[in-house]
Design an enzyme around this catalytic site. Structure first.
Site, short mmCIF file in Angstrom:
data_model
loop_
_atom_site.label_atom_id
_atom_site.label_comp_id
_atom_site.label_asym_id
_atom_site.label_seq_id
_atom_site.Cartn_x
_atom_site.Cartn_y
_atom_site.Cartn_z
CE LYS A 91 28.36 45.81 45.52
NZ LYS A 91 29.54 45.10 46.05
CE LYS A 103 34.09 48.90 50.92
NZ LYS A 103 33.29 47.81 50.33
CG ASN A 218 34.40 34.12 50.19
OD1 ASN A 218 33.50 34.47 49.43
ND2 ASN A 218 34.17 33.64 51.39
P1 NAD Z 1 39.97 36.67 48.55
O1 NAD Z 1 41.11 37.40 49.14
O2 NAD Z 1 39.33 35.54 49.26
O3 NAD Z 1 40.39 36.07 47.11
C1 NAD Z 1 41.04 36.83 46.14
C2 NAD Z 1 41.64 35.84 45.12
O4 NAD Z 1 42.19 36.58 44.05
C3 NAD Z 1 42.77 34.99 45.69
O5 NAD Z 1 42.65 33.70 45.16
C4 NAD Z 1 44.03 35.65 45.11
O6 NAD Z 1 45.09 34.74 44.96
C5 NAD Z 1 43.49 36.08 43.79
N1 NAD Z 1 44.26 37.12 43.14
C6 NAD Z 1 44.87 38.21 43.70
N2 NAD Z 1 45.52 38.90 42.76
C7 NAD Z 1 45.27 38.25 41.59
C8 NAD Z 1 45.65 38.47 40.24
N3 NAD Z 1 46.42 39.51 39.89
N4 NAD Z 1 45.24 37.60 39.31
C9 NAD Z 1 44.48 36.54 39.64
N5 NAD Z 1 44.08 36.29 40.87
C10 NAD Z 1 44.49 37.13 41.83
O7 NAD Z 1 38.90 37.81 48.18
P2 NAD Z 1 37.36 37.62 47.86
O8 NAD Z 1 36.58 37.82 49.10
O9 NAD Z 1 37.16 36.39 47.04
O10 NAD Z 1 37.09 38.92 46.98
C11 NAD Z 1 37.41 38.96 45.60
C12 NAD Z 1 36.77 40.19 45.00
O11 NAD Z 1 35.37 40.15 45.19
C13 NAD Z 1 37.23 41.54 45.58
O12 NAD Z 1 37.20 42.50 44.55
C14 NAD Z 1 36.14 41.86 46.59
O13 NAD Z 1 36.04 43.26 46.85
C15 NAD Z 1 34.93 41.35 45.83
N6 NAD Z 1 33.78 41.06 46.66
C16 NAD Z 1 33.86 40.18 47.68
C17 NAD Z 1 32.73 39.89 48.44
C18 NAD Z 1 32.76 38.86 49.53
O14 NAD Z 1 31.68 38.54 50.05
N7 NAD Z 1 33.90 38.27 49.85
C19 NAD Z 1 31.53 40.56 48.19
C20 NAD Z 1 31.47 41.47 47.13
C21 NAD Z 1 32.61 41.70 46.38
#
Ligand code: NAD
Length: 423
Positions: A91, A103, A218
């Protein structure tokens, strides 16, 4: 669960073949540079000591200090952490920021620990890794089940041992102690810039482009907000409990949906905010139904392994924009390729988060802080350039965008290894 490190290595091998990479590079890239296993004793609230197992995998440091989040999860194991560390290296190289990949993780169910126990665990993990992390060596960040507050504890523990304030040891900190403006929405914003570039290539008109977002946390929320404001038609949204779908194509305003979710604790059903009542337009669906609803852009923004051999054939999107990490299994990748669904890979589409983490680290090192507008002005050109480099590489190698991104990244990592005499 299948071993994600095997998937990661399969992708490496395919990219290496496309690049005609010498075997010595592939052999070096199949092994992480360092694996730290740590035993972490924690005094529980009942005064008994429990020992947890933690990891830090420093995969590649050829292009800069190691960088990557820390995950607290009961299923976390070494193979998962190794795969995630490799993907971080890919990435950072895809978007051209000067980091390697790492990680960390602790095998723990954080929901079973009190606030105080979590603090003691996080601080003990930091002490165990003190010699191996630092602003010039390896910079952790939040990941699944870790958050800005835990980064504050890590920064504090590291600073106490070093004997001075060291904000640059971790990113994703609260603003008050050296976090960056714009970090919270950075991943969604970066994903939106990638969508805009893709829209230019595919000549998509936002007003006629139906978007479905799985995951309303988020990443999914901020992405949907930016897309809605730019005129894209948000016709489906979901969280872990289920989703809402537009019956007649009416676009849903993510800010209204979020206000309703905060009030009711869920988004499924429909919403009524003030005078706006969308029960007429929206209906409740399951996550499985949402993923297979016809749309132009499907955005998995929740968890890994959501698009699989079981449901990929039913996906009726033109584009899959991966904002979650690893939402598509390799089997589903093959099905999408056969169905000519364009998949924009996670290592590109969600790289806005690590890019603003990089900005946070730069600001910490300079002790000079940027406005939200300055952060955004620096994020956009990085995402736009990275998208176009990946697009051109995929066209040159006649391959998918995932492999295009891997080729861009692996070529950069291998070149750095060669220049440094690491192989
Ligand atoms: P978060 O915990 O804020 O949000 C996750 C969301 O997914 C929640 O709304 C939850 O209810 C929902 N969810 C969980 N299980 C689900 C399902 N089976 N079906 C539908 N929705 C479901 O997490 P986030 O920070 O938004 O991260 C989401 C993804 O993005 C993860 O894979 C994370 O690794 C990736 N990511 C996040 C960031 C970051 O900056 N936060 C950066 C890169 C990648």
């Amino acid at each position: 669960m299948q071993n994600p490190f095997i998937f990661a290595m399969k992708n490496l091998t395919t990219a290496a073949k496309l690049l005609k990479l010498k075997p010595k590079f592939v052999a070096a890239l199949k092994k992480p540079e360092h694996i730290w296993n740590v035993e972490i004793p924690v005094v529980r609230d009942n005064k008994k000591t429990e020992t947890f197992h933690g990891y830090r995998v420093q995969y590649s440091g050829a292009r800069g200090p190691y960088k990557g989040g820390i995950r607290f999860h009961p299923a976390t194991d070494l193979n998962e952490v190794k795969a995630l560390a490799f993907w971080m290296a890919v990435k950072c190289a895809t978007v051209g920021i000067p980091y390697g990949g790492a990680k960390g993780g602790i095998t723990v169910d954080p929901k079973q620990l009190s606030h105080g126990e979590l603090e003691r665990l996080t601080r003990a993990y930091t002490r165990a890794l003190y010699d191996y992390i630092g602003p010039e060596k390896d910079i952790p960040a939040p990941d699944v089940n870790t958050n800005p507050h835990m980064m504050a504890w890590m920064m504090d523990e590291f600073s106490k041992i070093r004997g001075c304030n060291v904000p640059g040891v971790v990113t994703g900190k609260p603003l008050e102690i050296g976090g960056s403006q714009g970090r919270e929405e950075a991943t969604g914003r970066g994903g939106f810039y990638v969508l805009e570039e893709l829209a230019k290539k595919l000549k998509l008109n936002p007003k006629k482009t139906r978007v479905i977002v799985q995951g309303f946390g988020n990443v999914g929320y901020h992405f949907a907000r930016f897309a809605y404001k730019a005129g894209y038609q948000i016709i489906g949204l979901s969280d872990s409990q289920g989703g809402i779908l537009s019956l007649d194509g009416t676009s849903m305003d993510p800010e209204n949906v979020m206000a309703s979710k905060l009030k009711r604790g869920r988004i499924h059903g429909c919403y009524c905010i003030g005078s706006v009542c969308d029960c007429v337009h929206f209906t409740q669906v399951t996550n499985e139904e949402l993923l297979t609803t016809p749309c132009d852009v499907l955005v998995p923004a929740a968890l890994e392994n959501q698009l699989t051999k079981q449901n990929a054939k039913q996906v009726k999107a033109r584009v899959v924009l991966e904002l979650a990490n690893g939402p598509t299994t390799p089997d589903a990748d093959i099905i999408f390729k056969r169905k000519k669904i364009i998949l924009v890979p996670d290592v590109l589409a969600n790289a806005g988060g690590v890019t603003v983490s990089y900005f946070e680290w730069v600001q910490n090192l300079q002790n000079f802080y940027w406005t939200a507008a300055e952060v955004d002005a620096r994020l956009k050109p990085i995402m736009v350039r990275a998208f176009n480099e990946v697009w051109e590489m995929a066209a040159k190698k006649k391959t998918t965008l995932r492999m295009g991104a891997y080729c861009v990244a692996i070529e950069r990592i291998a070149r750095a290894m060669e220049l440094r005499g690491m192989v």
